[in-house]
Design an enzyme around this catalytic site. Structure first.
Site, mmCIF file in Angstrom:
data_model
loop_
_atom_site.group_PDB
_atom_site.id
_atom_site.type_symbol
_atom_site.label_atom_id
_atom_site.label_comp_id
_atom_site.label_asym_id
_atom_site.label_seq_id
_atom_site.Cartn_x
_atom_site.Cartn_y
_atom_site.Cartn_z
ATOM 1 N N ASP A 48 0.859 -1.180 0.000
ATOM 2 C CA ASP A 48 0.000 0.000 0.000
ATOM 3 C C ASP A 48 0.906 1.245 0.000
ATOM 4 O O ASP A 48 2.136 1.159 0.103
ATOM 5 C CB ASP A 48 -0.963 -0.036 1.195
ATOM 6 C CG ASP A 48 -2.230 0.764 0.935
ATOM 7 O OD1 ASP A 48 -3.287 0.434 1.491
ATOM 8 O OD2 ASP A 48 -2.159 1.727 0.136
ATOM 9 N N GLU A 57 -10.855 6.470 4.039
ATOM 10 C CA GLU A 57 -9.876 5.854 4.934
ATOM 11 C C GLU A 57 -10.042 6.319 6.377
ATOM 12 O O GLU A 57 -11.165 6.497 6.863
ATOM 13 C CB GLU A 57 -8.460 6.101 4.385
ATOM 14 C CG GLU A 57 -8.269 5.534 2.979
ATOM 15 C CD GLU A 57 -6.835 5.528 2.524
ATOM 16 O OE1 GLU A 57 -6.537 6.057 1.439
ATOM 17 O OE2 GLU A 57 -5.976 4.977 3.248
#
Ligand code: GLC
Length: 633
Positions: free
Chosen positions: A302, A497
């Site tokens: 990521d 997020e």
């Protein structure tokens, strides 16, 4: 260029390898450039020609803002990404295609001419691009429970992405969201593994039945491996504190299904499992994902995730080594590619990272580039540009919006008549395409306002109830008893997020509560529509509402909500997540013994006759389980 040794020696070595290692060229063309050869042979030939620096560069995915096309070529960088909202100026499909082609032209001008692979988060359409079709976020698609629809959405999205040149989307998220406090709940198809497993048809839509067989095929990503939706407290990037048995039962199955569907990449989760960062877990990445599950595609980190392995800012040689030796093949980073290459080179030259690991990573990366046809079709498919935001795709999105609506309460006020009398519409989310699209739309976090093209929910209501007078006031000012119904479109504003983590509560905000109260004071029947990325804490108020429709995050085609409100579509959506009776219950999931406000799988529909609505909670066909691999529901 600091630390990047491109010497005549490397060129000489390549020539010598050609003599001893590389496959003889057919004519004057090197074997790796021959599309008639099997991909493994092309990979072998190309790797035999590559220097160490060529190979290390392939393992870097750099954010576009940190490296222009020439810098990417000079460092032999193998991949570029646009992080959320990282768009060219102007933000048009054509400008994206121009940007992509600039990177590709520079890469092809290097001695070996290895094309870059460019990735974006096209997680609900090509959502960074102004004017692209914005589909419902995954939680709505989970409510729709239709794998074939999800496959079609994947295919439509891939067409819009390929039109701009981009080769790779970091989707679908096959996370299993176990705690609604998590800011990424809406990126999940639901709270159970079967929700995500059923919707891995997205992979088939995005990649096609065979990666690269069609020019609109792009690389899909199953993310985030593994357990990202199971962290304690729904803490994004937090710690998933569960047994291996539960990890395997709850969070692993969607990855098995995605791999069975041929997903070409897997992205590793920021989170930890029982205190160990996934990005440093050789057991879960190398042994389980690559070994036990047999994943043969590429594993990507990521964004700047290796910086966080030791809990400190920036990355260290130890973190570079830990991630690469765990089995991660490509490192996604915002910047600092030069330092990364220096660190990784030193780790290889010291033997702390085996050359076999570097070769395995390159083999996986290059295999996908060959399979995608990047060596033969390196540039944007500009003939597809008219499809970006096309009427056909918007109609598909509208159908997805219709099917994702979940009717949770109805005293008979719904469906509304289209003609006669007056309708009042209120609420901050009624006329706001940014709010109805949610995060990952034009920008990373998304934003309120007229941010892209499409139809707001209010515009849909007006279009459908053309025979009625429709009044809109965000706060409900002007409502009185002369209206036959009032619709309050309320809920959340965009986030993405960890910005969406809600450890302290999930109630409607003060504005929404005041708006609904004002409507209720008039005595007019009130229909509440929630636009949100998850169930909200509404148990204390819902009894005063005549109807409740969960719209989730519908995206650009708000007309689909009106289609349900006025009965053009009989609501068929069902809850993919248990709806809390109280915030204090969280996490709350089906079968945990707690009493919810609305159970998993609940959803009402319209019935003719006096029983205006009845639950069809336990219908056997939801979510429809796709016959594996056939891509049809
Ligand atoms: C983000 C997300 C991931 C996304 C990546 C690239 O931080 O965790 O889902 O694909 O970075 O934007």
């Amino acid at each position: 260029m600091p630390g990047f040794r491109r010497t005549a020696l490397a060129g000489l070595a390549a020539t010598m390898l050609l003599a001893v290692g590389g496959t003889p060229a057919a004519g004057d063309r090197p074997a790796y450039r021959d599309p008639a050869l099997p991909v493994p042979d092309r990979v072998d030939d190309l790797m035999a020609r590559m220097s160490l620096d060529d190979k290390l560069g392939q393992m870097v995915q750099i954010e576009r803002k940190a490296a222009d096309p020439q810098a990417v070529a000079d460092h032999r960088i193998g991949s570029v990404l646009s992080g959320g909202g990282s768009a060219p100026e102007p933000n048009t499909a054509e400008a994206w295609a121009d940007m992509y082609d600039d990177y590709q032209r520079a890469a092809l001008a290097t001695p070996l001419g290895i094309p870059v692979i460019y990735g974006v988060d096209a997680v609900h359409g090509h959502n960074n691009v102004h004017g692209a079709t914005i589909f419902p976020h995954n939680i709505g698609l989970g409510a729709a429970g239709n794998p074939e629809l999800v496959r079609k959405i994947g295919a439509a999205t891939a067409k819009e992405v390929a039109a701009t040149g981009i080769d790779w989307t970091f989707a679908p998220c096959v996370c299993v969201a176990r705690d609604e406090r998590w800011g990424r709940t809406y990126e999940a198809f639901g709270e159970k593994p079967e929700n995500a497993s059923a919707m891995t048809t997205a992979v088939t839509g995005i990649q096609g039945e065979k990666l690269g067989a069609d020019p609109t095929s792009i690389l899909a990503t199953a993310k985030h491996y593994v357990g990202d939706g199971g962290t304690t407290g729904g803490d994004d990037q937090g710690n998933t504190e569960i047994s291996e048995e539960e990890l395997r039962a709850t969070h692993l199955p969607p990855f098995r299904e995605a791999i069975a569907r041929g997903v070409g990449s897997v992205m590793i989760s920021y989170s930890s499992w029982n205190g160990e960062k996934l990005h440093a877990s050789r057991y879960l990445v190398n042994d389980v994902l690559k070994g036990e599950l047999g994943f043969s595609g590429l594993v990507v980190s990521d964004y700047d995730a290796i910086d966080k392995i030791d809990g400190q800012e920036d990355f260290t040689p130890d973190e570079v080594r830990a991630a690469v030796n765990a089995g991660i093949d490509m490192i996604m980073m915002s910047d600092r590619h030069g330092k990364f290459l220096d660190y990784l080179r030193a780790e290889v030259e010291s033997g702390r990272v085996p050359m076999e690991r570097i070769d395995d990573a390159n083999r996986r990366i290059l295999t996908k580039k060959f399979e995608l046809g990047l060596f033969e079709r390196p540039f944007a498919q500009r003939d597809l540009l008219p499809g970006v935001g096309s009427a056909e795709h918007r109609e598909l999105a509208r159908q997805a919006v219709r099917e994702s609506q979940v009717l949770l309460r109805n005293d008979g006020v719904l469906p509304l008549a289209k003609d006669g009398g007056k309708i009042f519409v209120a609420g901050k989310n009624a006329d706001d395409i940014g709010n109805q699209s949610g995060g990952w739309t034009i920008s990373w976090q998304g934003s309120s306002g007229d941010i892209t093209e499409g139809t707001t929910i209010l515009e849909g209501i007006r279009a459908t109830a053309a025979g009625s007078e429709v009044t809109y006031d965000r706060h409900g000012n002007g409502i009185d008893g002369s209206y036959r119904a009032a619709i309050a479109v309320v809920g959340e504003t965009p986030y993405a997020e960890y910005e969406g983590d809600r450890p302290d509560g999930l109630e409607l905000d003060e504005e929404d509560r005041a708006t609904i109260a004002k409507l209720r004071e008039s005595g007019v029947p009130v229909v509440v529509v929630t636009v949100s990325g998850r169930p909200l804490d509404i148990a204390g108020e819902v009894d005063g509402w005549n109807a409740l429709l969960a719209a989730w995050l519908p995206g650009s085609e708000g007309q689909g909500v009106a289609d349900v409100l006025f009965g053009d579509h009989n609501p068929s959506g069902k809850l993919p997540a248990t709806w809390m009776r109280s915030f204090d219950q969280l996490p709350i999931n089906d079968g945990d013994g707690q009493e919810p406000l609305f159970p998993y799988g609940f959803g009402l529909s319209y019935r003719s006759g006096p029983a205006a609505s009845e639950s069809h909670t336990n219908e056997k066909d939801w979510p429809r389980q796709d016959t594996h691999g056939l891509g049809t529901a």
